[in-house]
Design a protein around this motif. Sequence first.
Motif, PDB file in Angstrom:
ATOM      1  N   GLU A   1       0.807  -1.212   0.000  1.00  0.00           N
ATOM      2  CA  GLU A   1       0.000   0.000   0.000  1.00  0.00           C
ATOM      3  C   GLU A   1       0.844   1.268   0.000  1.00  0.00           C
ATOM      4  OE1 GLU A   1      -2.406  -3.355   1.594  1.00  0.00           O
ATOM      5  OE2 GLU A   1      -0.382  -2.592   1.948  1.00  0.00           O
ATOM      6  N   ASP A   2       2.124   1.185   0.414  1.00  0.00           N
ATOM      7  CA  ASP A   2       3.003   2.354   0.479  1.00  0.00           C
ATOM      8  C   ASP A   2       3.939   2.468  -0.722  1.00  0.00           C
ATOM      9  OD1 ASP A   2       1.935   2.929   3.013  1.00  0.00           O
ATOM     10  OD2 ASP A   2       3.394   1.615   3.985  1.00  0.00           O
ATOM     11  N   SER A   3       3.871   1.508  -1.644  1.00  0.00           N
ATOM     12  CA  SER A   3       4.851   1.447  -2.732  1.00  0.00           C
ATOM     13  C   SER A   3       4.568   2.420  -3.861  1.00  0.00           C
ATOM     14  CB  SER A   3       4.885   0.034  -3.314  1.00  0.00           C
ATOM     15  OG  SER A   3       3.650  -0.275  -3.942  1.00  0.00           O
ATOM     16  N   GLY A   4       3.344   2.949  -3.921  1.00  0.00           N
ATOM     17  CA  GLY A   4       2.997   3.804  -5.043  1.00  0.00           C
ATOM     18  C   GLY A   4       2.485   3.028  -6.243  1.00  0.00           C
ATOM     19  N   LEU A   5       2.390   1.713  -6.134  1.00  0.00           N
ATOM     20  CA  LEU A   5       1.911   0.896  -7.244  1.00  0.00           C
ATOM     21  C   LEU A   5       0.431   1.110  -7.550  1.00  0.00           C
ATOM     22  CD1 LEU A   5       3.436  -2.707  -7.022  1.00  0.00           C
ATOM     23  CD2 LEU A   5       3.279  -1.263  -9.039  1.00  0.00           C
ATOM     24  N   GLY A   6      -0.330   1.452  -6.527  1.00  0.00           N
ATOM     25  CA  GLY A   6      -1.765   1.574  -6.733  1.00  0.00           C
ATOM     26  C   GLY A   6      -2.489   0.252  -6.681  1.00  0.00           C
TER      27      GLY A   6
ATOM     28  N   HIS B   1      -1.054 -22.770  -8.287  1.00  0.00           N
ATOM     29  CA  HIS B   1      -0.443 -22.906  -9.603  1.00  0.00           C
ATOM     30  C   HIS B   1       0.463 -21.708  -9.870  1.00  0.00           C
ATOM     31  CE1 HIS B   1      -0.027 -23.293 -13.965  1.00  0.00           C
ATOM     32  NE2 HIS B   1      -0.497 -24.519 -13.852  1.00  0.00           N
ATOM     33  N   ARG B   2       1.560 -21.947 -10.591  1.00  0.00           N
ATOM     34  CA  ARG B   2       2.543 -20.886 -10.844  1.00  0.00           C
ATOM     35  C   ARG B   2       1.977 -19.728 -11.666  1.00  0.00           C
ATOM     36  NH1 ARG B   2       5.243 -21.610 -15.907  1.00  0.00           N
ATOM     37  NH2 ARG B   2       4.543 -23.478 -17.016  1.00  0.00           N
ATOM     38  N   PHE B   3       0.927 -19.966 -12.471  1.00  0.00           N
ATOM     39  CA  PHE B   3       0.386 -18.886 -13.284  1.00  0.00           C
ATOM     40  C   PHE B   3      -0.339 -17.838 -12.446  1.00  0.00           C
ATOM     41  CE2 PHE B   3       0.189 -21.491 -17.477  1.00  0.00           C
ATOM     42  CZ  PHE B   3       1.556 -21.340 -17.612  1.00  0.00           C
ATOM     43  N   GLY B   4      -0.661 -18.178 -11.189  1.00  0.00           N
ATOM     44  CA  GLY B   4      -1.206 -17.158 -10.305  1.00  0.00           C
ATOM     45  C   GLY B   4      -0.201 -16.046 -10.064  1.00  0.00           C
ATOM     46  N   GLY B   5       1.062 -16.435  -9.866  1.00  0.00           N
ATOM     47  CA  GLY B   5       2.109 -15.430  -9.714  1.00  0.00           C
ATOM     48  C   GLY B   5       2.304 -14.624 -10.974  1.00  0.00           C
ATOM     49  N   ALA B   6       2.216 -15.279 -12.142  1.00  0.00           N
ATOM     50  CA  ALA B   6       2.367 -14.568 -13.414  1.00  0.00           C
ATOM     51  C   ALA B   6       1.281 -13.518 -13.590  1.00  0.00           C
ATOM     52  CB  ALA B   6       2.336 -15.569 -14.565  1.00  0.00           C
ATOM     53  N   ARG B   7       0.075 -13.838 -13.146  1.00  0.00           N
ATOM     54  CA  ARG B   7      -1.040 -12.885 -13.267  1.00  0.00           C
ATOM     55  C   ARG B   7      -0.825 -11.665 -12.377  1.00  0.00           C
ATOM     56  NH1 ARG B   7      -7.379 -13.711 -11.780  1.00  0.00           N
ATOM     57  NH2 ARG B   7      -8.267 -12.506 -13.494  1.00  0.00           N
ATOM     58  N   VAL B   8      -0.332 -11.882 -11.169  1.00  0.00           N
ATOM     59  CA  VAL B   8      -0.060 -10.768 -10.265  1.00  0.00           C
ATOM     60  C   VAL B   8       1.071  -9.895 -10.818  1.00  0.00           C
ATOM     61  CG1 VAL B   8       0.787 -10.151  -7.973  1.00  0.00           C
ATOM     62  CG2 VAL B   8      -0.931 -11.949  -8.225  1.00  0.00           C
ATOM     63  N   ARG B   9       2.112 -10.525 -11.365  1.00  0.00           N
ATOM     64  CA  ARG B   9       3.212  -9.739 -11.938  1.00  0.00           C
ATOM     65  C   ARG B   9       2.749  -8.918 -13.145  1.00  0.00           C
ATOM     66  NH1 ARG B   9       5.850 -14.576 -10.322  1.00  0.00           N
ATOM     67  NH2 ARG B   9       5.680 -15.484 -12.406  1.00  0.00           N
ATOM     68  N   LEU B  10       1.834  -9.471 -13.945  1.00  0.00           N
ATOM     69  CA  LEU B  10       1.272  -8.706 -15.058  1.00  0.00           C
ATOM     70  C   LEU B  10       0.519  -7.486 -14.545  1.00  0.00           C
ATOM     71  CD1 LEU B  10       0.679  -8.359 -18.076  1.00  0.00           C
ATOM     72  CD2 LEU B  10      -1.221  -9.978 -17.816  1.00  0.00           C
ATOM     73  N   ALA B  11      -0.159  -7.637 -13.418  1.00  0.00           N
ATOM     74  CA  ALA B  11      -0.849  -6.499 -12.811  1.00  0.00           C
ATOM     75  C   ALA B  11       0.133  -5.406 -12.416  1.00  0.00           C
ATOM     76  CB  ALA B  11      -1.652  -6.956 -11.589  1.00  0.00           C
ATOM     77  N   VAL B  12       1.295  -5.794 -11.889  1.00  0.00           N
ATOM     78  CA  VAL B  12       2.333  -4.813 -11.543  1.00  0.00           C
ATOM     79  C   VAL B  12       2.774  -4.056 -12.783  1.00  0.00           C
ATOM     80  CG1 VAL B  12       4.697  -4.537 -10.690  1.00  0.00           C
ATOM     81  CG2 VAL B  12       3.120  -6.091  -9.518  1.00  0.00           C
ATOM     82  N   LEU B  13       3.031  -4.769 -13.870  1.00  0.00           N
ATOM     83  CA  LEU B  13       3.433  -4.122 -15.117  1.00  0.00           C
ATOM     84  C   LEU B  13       2.375  -3.122 -15.583  1.00  0.00           C
ATOM     85  CD1 LEU B  13       4.804  -7.251 -17.033  1.00  0.00           C
ATOM     86  CD2 LEU B  13       6.174  -5.350 -16.168  1.00  0.00           C
TER      87      LEU B  13
ATOM     88  N   GLN C   1       0.797   4.484 -14.674  1.00  0.00           N
ATOM     89  CA  GLN C   1       1.290   5.659 -13.952  1.00  0.00           C
ATOM     90  C   GLN C   1       2.324   6.446 -14.753  1.00  0.00           C
ATOM     91  OE1 GLN C   1       2.639   4.345 -10.112  1.00  0.00           O
ATOM     92  NE2 GLN C   1       0.620   3.699  -9.444  1.00  0.00           N
ATOM     93  N   LEU C   2       3.263   5.750 -15.404  1.00  0.00           N
ATOM     94  CA  LEU C   2       4.351   6.434 -16.113  1.00  0.00           C
ATOM     95  C   LEU C   2       3.949   6.909 -17.500  1.00  0.00           C
ATOM     96  CD1 LEU C   2       7.419   4.165 -15.231  1.00  0.00           C
ATOM     97  CD2 LEU C   2       6.713   6.305 -14.130  1.00  0.00           C
ATOM     98  N   LYS C   3       2.969   6.237 -18.099  1.00  0.00           N
ATOM     99  CA  LYS C   3       2.498   6.560 -19.448  1.00  0.00           C
ATOM    100  C   LYS C   3       3.646   6.659 -20.473  1.00  0.00           C
ATOM    101  CE  LYS C   3      -1.797   8.733 -17.988  1.00  0.00           C
ATOM    102  NZ  LYS C   3      -1.780   7.999 -16.714  1.00  0.00           N
TER     103      LYS C   3
ATOM    104  N   GLY D   1      -2.623  -4.891 -25.719  1.00  0.00           N
ATOM    105  CA  GLY D   1      -4.074  -4.746 -25.768  1.00  0.00           C
ATOM    106  C   GLY D   1      -4.613  -3.767 -24.746  1.00  0.00           C
ATOM    107  N   ARG D   2      -3.942  -3.668 -23.620  1.00  0.00           N
ATOM    108  CA  ARG D   2      -4.363  -2.731 -22.586  1.00  0.00           C
ATOM    109  C   ARG D   2      -3.936  -1.305 -22.913  1.00  0.00           C
ATOM    110  NH1 ARG D   2      -8.101  -1.403 -18.852  1.00  0.00           N
ATOM    111  NH2 ARG D   2      -7.209  -0.117 -17.202  1.00  0.00           N
ATOM    112  N   PHE D   3      -2.778  -1.156 -23.565  1.00  0.00           N
ATOM    113  CA  PHE D   3      -2.227   0.171 -23.873  1.00  0.00           C
ATOM    114  C   PHE D   3      -1.923   0.256 -25.371  1.00  0.00           C
ATOM    115  CE2 PHE D   3      -0.942  -1.011 -19.542  1.00  0.00           C
ATOM    116  CZ  PHE D   3      -1.521   0.016 -18.808  1.00  0.00           C
ATOM    117  N   PRO D   4      -2.937   0.314 -26.225  1.00  0.00           N
ATOM    118  CA  PRO D   4      -2.716   0.277 -27.675  1.00  0.00           C
ATOM    119  C   PRO D   4      -1.975   1.488 -28.221  1.00  0.00           C
ATOM    120  CG  PRO D   4      -5.028   0.730 -27.167  1.00  0.00           C
ATOM    121  CD  PRO D   4      -4.374   0.346 -25.882  1.00  0.00           C
ATOM    122  N   GLU D   5      -1.932   2.572 -27.454  1.00  0.00           N
ATOM    123  CA  GLU D   5      -1.228   3.771 -27.908  1.00  0.00           C
ATOM    124  C   GLU D   5       0.281   3.692 -27.658  1.00  0.00           C
ATOM    125  OE1 GLU D   5      -2.048   4.168 -23.599  1.00  0.00           O
ATOM    126  OE2 GLU D   5      -3.183   3.465 -25.335  1.00  0.00           O
ATOM    127  N   THR D   6       0.732   2.659 -26.942  1.00  0.00           N
ATOM    128  CA  THR D   6       2.142   2.498 -26.587  1.00  0.00           C
ATOM    129  C   THR D   6       2.833   1.551 -27.560  1.00  0.00           C
ATOM    130  OG1 THR D   6       1.608   2.829 -24.248  1.00  0.00           O
ATOM    131  CG2 THR D   6       3.729   1.804 -24.736  1.00  0.00           C
TER     132      THR D   6
END
Length: 310
Positions: free
Chosen positions: A7-12, A109-121, A127-129, A149-154
Amino acid sequence: MELQQLEDSGLGLTAETVERLFAPYVAFETGPSDKMWRAEVARRARKVEKRFWRRTILGRLPHLGRTAPKIEEEYNEVWDRTALDSYKIPSEKKGRLPWLWRDKRYIAHRFGGARVRLAVLMQVIEQLKPASVLEVGAGNGVNLLYLAGRFPETQFAGLELTAEGVRAAQDCQQQWPEFPEELLDFSPHPLRDRQAFRHVDFRQGSAQELPFADGSFDLVTTVLALEQMERIRKPALREIARVTKGHVLMIEPFRDVNRWGRRRRYIISEDYFSASIRDLPRYGLQPIWATADLPQKAQMQFCCVLARKI
């Protein structure tokens, strides 16, 4: 650098969101004293001990380490076997591992961690745009296919050592007219453009010699990719700093969270990345924040570190 709570990391990201993303991959949740969870951790630790003492006794002999040819051979097989449809929200709890987070313990399952890491990305890009993003060690391209797909302008690009990883990503681009409906649920956030993944630039190459000009990208990311690059750590980090003109996000097993005990033995036994966050300025990167407050495999942990180019 002091590691921050989520909650203090600024990740949102909130703890509730992380739990929701991880939950579909959990076979069962328990506490630190659960005998089954502890027995599974101990079983895996015994295997690590054998590899650890073998490396300790024989030293860093070339044929034992994670050289580029060995990594390429290993991951060519991994990406050949890991189809993108593996990322569907599972109905069966296969490939389960012991995980921990705060006072909770999981078999998941290991893909649970992959999903959380994708959320971080996704949160960092939100935030940085950045106008342009490079993932070093893009694997089979799964992160970039969703991010586009989430950021088609990038503008997105991926650099991957293995031919099979690049082939897997490019096959998806060529065979899918749009992002498959059955894979949408894996994404932490809805995709805004289901055809944008076809524009990601995937290339084969090594992190120690990135085929891009100085300052080519606003953001460079790595996700458990430097993990494999201990033997080329210095040139890889210098190259990453060279091609960014802004920020670098690393989700890697920094020494800060693998300093002692079974985690340190695991890092040594696998010849994995062992830099500390405080080492980054010598490569031209100044850490801004770092957190490890996310679901983690019991045998090895990672930090999310956001740094800016010095």
